[in-house]
Design a protein around this motif. Structure first.
Motif, PDB file in Angstrom:
ATOM      1  N   ALA A 330       0.813  -1.217   0.000  1.00  0.00           N
ATOM      2  CA  ALA A 330       0.000   0.000   0.000  1.00  0.00           C
ATOM      3  C   ALA A 330       0.845   1.264   0.000  1.00  0.00           C
ATOM      4  N   ILE A 331       1.814   1.342   0.893  1.00  0.00           N
ATOM      5  CA  ILE A 331       2.564   2.588   1.071  1.00  0.00           C
ATOM      6  C   ILE A 331       3.765   2.673   0.135  1.00  0.00           C
ATOM      7  N   LYS A 332       4.463   1.539  -0.053  1.00  0.00           N
ATOM      8  CA  LYS A 332       5.701   1.581  -0.833  1.00  0.00           C
ATOM      9  C   LYS A 332       5.509   1.144  -2.277  1.00  0.00           C
ATOM     10  N   GLY A 333       4.360   0.530  -2.588  1.00  0.00           N
ATOM     11  CA  GLY A 333       4.096   0.127  -3.962  1.00  0.00           C
ATOM     12  C   GLY A 333       4.954  -1.013  -4.454  1.00  0.00           C
ATOM     13  N   ASN A 334       5.449  -1.838  -3.546  1.00  0.00           N
ATOM     14  CA  ASN A 334       6.322  -2.948  -3.928  1.00  0.00           C
ATOM     15  C   ASN A 334       5.520  -4.116  -4.487  1.00  0.00           C
ATOM     16  N   GLY A 335       6.228  -5.060  -5.094  1.00  0.00           N
ATOM     17  CA  GLY A 335       5.592  -6.175  -5.760  1.00  0.00           C
ATOM     18  C   GLY A 335       5.729  -7.485  -4.999  1.00  0.00           C
ATOM     19  N   TRP A 336       5.543  -8.570  -5.740  1.00  0.00           N
ATOM     20  CA  TRP A 336       5.530  -9.908  -5.156  1.00  0.00           C
ATOM     21  C   TRP A 336       6.849 -10.243  -4.452  1.00  0.00           C
ATOM     22  N   GLY A 337       7.949  -9.775  -4.995  1.00  0.00           N
ATOM     23  CA  GLY A 337       9.251 -10.101  -4.420  1.00  0.00           C
ATOM     24  C   GLY A 337       9.396  -9.671  -2.969  1.00  0.00           C
ATOM     25  N   GLN A 338       8.756  -8.561  -2.598  1.00  0.00           N
ATOM     26  CA  GLN A 338       8.867  -8.057  -1.230  1.00  0.00           C
ATOM     27  C   GLN A 338       7.850  -8.696  -0.286  1.00  0.00           C
ATOM     28  N   ILE A 339       6.715  -9.179  -0.809  1.00  0.00           N
ATOM     29  CA  ILE A 339       5.693  -9.731   0.090  1.00  0.00           C
ATOM     30  C   ILE A 339       5.645 -11.259   0.090  1.00  0.00           C
ATOM     31  N   SER A 340       6.342 -11.904  -0.838  1.00  0.00           N
ATOM     32  CA  SER A 340       6.276 -13.367  -0.911  1.00  0.00           C
ATOM     33  C   SER A 340       6.699 -14.049   0.390  1.00  0.00           C
ATOM     34  N   PRO A 341       7.753 -13.575   1.094  1.00  0.00           N
ATOM     35  CA  PRO A 341       8.072 -14.218   2.378  1.00  0.00           C
ATOM     36  C   PRO A 341       6.940 -14.093   3.400  1.00  0.00           C
ATOM     37  N   ASP A 342       6.200 -12.974   3.360  1.00  0.00           N
ATOM     38  CA  ASP A 342       5.078 -12.789   4.281  1.00  0.00           C
ATOM     39  C   ASP A 342       3.943 -13.754   3.955  1.00  0.00           C
ATOM     40  N   VAL A 343       3.632 -13.896   2.676  1.00  0.00           N
ATOM     41  CA  VAL A 343       2.559 -14.798   2.263  1.00  0.00           C
ATOM     42  C   VAL A 343       2.910 -16.238   2.614  1.00  0.00           C
ATOM     43  N   VAL A 344       4.140 -16.641   2.346  1.00  0.00           N
ATOM     44  CA  VAL A 344       4.579 -18.004   2.673  1.00  0.00           C
ATOM     45  C   VAL A 344       4.499 -18.248   4.182  1.00  0.00           C
ATOM     46  N   ALA A 345       4.934 -17.274   4.962  1.00  0.00           N
ATOM     47  CA  ALA A 345       4.880 -17.421   6.421  1.00  0.00           C
ATOM     48  C   ALA A 345       3.439 -17.551   6.914  1.00  0.00           C
ATOM     49  N   LEU A 346       2.533 -16.765   6.356  1.00  0.00           N
ATOM     50  CA  LEU A 346       1.127 -16.828   6.775  1.00  0.00           C
ATOM     51  C   LEU A 346       0.497 -18.170   6.409  1.00  0.00           C
ATOM     52  N   LEU A 347       0.784 -18.663   5.207  1.00  0.00           N
ATOM     53  CA  LEU A 347       0.249 -19.956   4.798  1.00  0.00           C
ATOM     54  C   LEU A 347       0.825 -21.085   5.651  1.00  0.00           C
ATOM     55  N   ALA A 348       2.116 -20.985   5.959  1.00  0.00           N
ATOM     56  CA  ALA A 348       2.732 -21.983   6.832  1.00  0.00           C
ATOM     57  C   ALA A 348       2.095 -21.946   8.212  1.00  0.00           C
ATOM     58  N   PHE A 349       1.818 -20.771   8.689  1.00  0.00           N
ATOM     59  CA  PHE A 349       1.160 -20.624   9.990  1.00  0.00           C
ATOM     60  C   PHE A 349      -0.211 -21.283   9.962  1.00  0.00           C
ATOM     61  N   ALA A 350      -0.975 -21.066   8.880  1.00  0.00           N
ATOM     62  CA  ALA A 350      -2.309 -21.663   8.757  1.00  0.00           C
ATOM     63  C   ALA A 350      -2.230 -23.185   8.751  1.00  0.00           C
ATOM     64  N   VAL A 351      -1.284 -23.739   8.001  1.00  0.00           N
ATOM     65  CA  VAL A 351      -1.144 -25.199   7.907  1.00  0.00           C
ATOM     66  C   VAL A 351      -0.726 -25.788   9.249  1.00  0.00           C
ATOM     67  N   ILE A 352       0.247 -25.166   9.907  1.00  0.00           N
ATOM     68  CA  ILE A 352       0.768 -25.714  11.163  1.00  0.00           C
ATOM     69  C   ILE A 352      -0.288 -25.670  12.258  1.00  0.00           C
ATOM     70  N   THR A 353      -0.971 -24.532  12.411  1.00  0.00           N
ATOM     71  CA  THR A 353      -1.974 -24.426  13.473  1.00  0.00           C
ATOM     72  C   THR A 353      -3.156 -25.349  13.220  1.00  0.00           C
ATOM     73  N   THR A 354      -3.566 -25.491  11.949  1.00  0.00           N
ATOM     74  CA  THR A 354      -4.660 -26.398  11.629  1.00  0.00           C
ATOM     75  C   THR A 354      -4.264 -27.846  11.889  1.00  0.00           C
ATOM     76  N   ALA A 355      -3.027 -28.195  11.539  1.00  0.00           N
ATOM     77  CA  ALA A 355      -2.552 -29.561  11.785  1.00  0.00           C
ATOM     78  C   ALA A 355      -2.482 -29.853  13.282  1.00  0.00           C
ATOM     79  N   LEU A 356      -1.980 -28.902  14.046  1.00  0.00           N
ATOM     80  CA  LEU A 356      -1.909 -29.090  15.501  1.00  0.00           C
ATOM     81  C   LEU A 356      -3.310 -29.257  16.092  1.00  0.00           C
ATOM     82  N   THR A 357      -4.252 -28.476  15.584  1.00  0.00           N
ATOM     83  CA  THR A 357      -5.629 -28.591  16.067  1.00  0.00           C
ATOM     84  C   THR A 357      -6.215 -29.949  15.723  1.00  0.00           C
ATOM     85  N   PHE A 358      -5.951 -30.427  14.498  1.00  0.00           N
ATOM     86  CA  PHE A 358      -6.456 -31.732  14.082  1.00  0.00           C
ATOM     87  C   PHE A 358      -5.900 -32.838  14.981  1.00  0.00           C
ATOM     88  N   VAL A 359      -4.604 -32.777  15.260  1.00  0.00           N
ATOM     89  CA  VAL A 359      -3.995 -33.773  16.145  1.00  0.00           C
ATOM     90  C   VAL A 359      -4.600 -33.683  17.546  1.00  0.00           C
TER      91      VAL A 359
END
Length: 377
Positions: A330-359
């Motif tokens: 929003a503020i800096k106008g950056n592209g996928w290269g700058q946010i991809s680590p954030d998206v990967v971390a969020l998806l990993a967080f979703a998978v890990i917490t859901t898996a822990l809940t399932f167990v």
């Protein structure tokens, strides 16, 4: 029942509710200790910067040495052009840049005012203000004649030397606006609070009613997922159209980031509901986690200025990655290269917490079945 009996009853109820009593007595102290360590450094230090030295004189060398010696800055190295300097700041490699023009020492020696330029990332006002004051301190020091003996040794008389002036440019937030700075951060915090609270209360209510089918909980998450995405779009629309917060990036990137963020919040909610037997407990745990998250997210106070263990806590919160990615888009106008680590971390967080809940859900279900068998025998 008179007032005395009501008071006695309330005290007994409070003492019996160990979780609530511990929350009331120890949570304020715990938060104060946490925030005390969080801001214990008192000021932002070691801000990474790059520079351009076109003058290559004794004076410019002394200024760079002063920057290197300053606890405020960490000199990353030179760049070849102003465009490269801005690119380094935009990509987050550096938070600021310093330009020493080719005629700096000549201007000073001819009793004219030397001009230097600072270019600063204004998307984080804590860092921007600290960088600006640090640069100004160094320039003012030389402007009033500090280290003039070194100048004399190179043939420049103090009587001939005049001061220097520093111009500066704030990128991404040229008006130094707290509205731009804070509302973006509060957007993520509010969305996190609403989504998690609604989701955990709903899941806890179903568990208390005896619902045990795992797929039922997954289906139940769909409305909250859609509502979360809707809230992101509406809230950002209000910020941009009503409060005129700039949005420089691509909407498709925002949608991808929001998608990952809401999924991570649902996973987090699954995990919280696993440890909550009642709606009161679900609310307590959710607020316990949500309340300090904005301060720990690195959005206002950078991770580099926190103790390592506090920084680790911040990196375990999904809102930290969402706010970083949101600011990049929003503020800096950056592209996928700058946010991809954030998206990967969020998806990993979703998978890990859901898996822990399932167990955890499977373990609880099996444990309850064993208890039922034991009771039937």
């Amino acid at each position: 029942m008179n007032a005395r009996s009501l008071l006695a009853h309330e005290w007994r109820a409070l003492i019996q509710d160990k979780r609530l009593l511990a929350t009331l007595l120890f949570l304020p102290l715990g938060y104060m200790i946490l925030f005390g360590f969080l801001y214990g450094q008192e000021k932002v230090l070691n801000i990474p910067i790059v520079y351009i030295d076109e003058d290559r004189s004794v004076l410019s060398g002394q200024i760079l040495q002063a920057i290197t010696s300053s606890e405020t800055f960490e000199l990353m190295g030179p760049v070849a052009s102003e465009a490269e300097l801005i690119d380094k700041v935009k990509s987050g490699v550096a938070y600021a840049g310093f330009i020493l023009p080719a005629d700096l020492s000549q201007q000073v020696s001819q009793s004219r005012q030397g001009e230097v330029m600072a270019i600063i990332d204004g998307s984080n006002l804590m860092i921007a203000n600290r960088a600006l004051s640090g640069f100004q301190e160094i320039v003012q020091t030389y402007s009033v004649g500090i280290s003039m003996k070194r100048l004399e040794a190179n043939g420049i008389s103090p009587e001939q030397s005049s001061g220097m002036h520093m111009g500066y440019r704030l990128l991404f937030n040229p008006g130094n606006s707290y509205t731009v700075y804070l509302l973006i951060g509060l957007l993520g915090t509010v969305l996190q609070s609403v989504t998690m609270l609604g989701m955990t209360l709903s899941l806890t209510r179903e568990r208390a009613a005896g619902t045990k089918a795992w797929n039922y909980f997954v289906v139940k998450a769909i409305p909250y997922f859609l509502i979360g995405l809707f809230n992101v779009v509406v809230a950002l629309g209000v910020l941009t159209q009503v409060f005129h917060i700039p949005f420089l990036g691509k909407l498709i990137l925002l949608f991808g980031l929001a998608l990952a963020f809401v999924l991570s919040l649902i996973g987090f909610s699954f995990l919280v509901s696993l440890f909550s037997k009642t709606n009161v407990q679900a609310t307590q745990i959710t607020m316990l986690l949500v309340y300090p998250s904005f301060f720990l997210s690195g959005f206002t106070w950078p991770f580099s200025a926190m103790p390592s263990w506090v920084s680790l806590m911040g990196h375990l919160l999904p809102v930290s990655y969402f706010l970083h990615g949101l600011r990049e888009i929003a503020i800096k106008g950056n592209g996928w290269g700058q946010i991809s680590p954030d998206v990967v971390a969020l998806l990993a967080f979703a998978v890990i917490t859901t898996a822990l809940t399932f167990v955890g859900h499977s373990f609880t279900k099996r444990h309850n079945r064993e208890d039922e068998l034991y009771e039937s025998v």
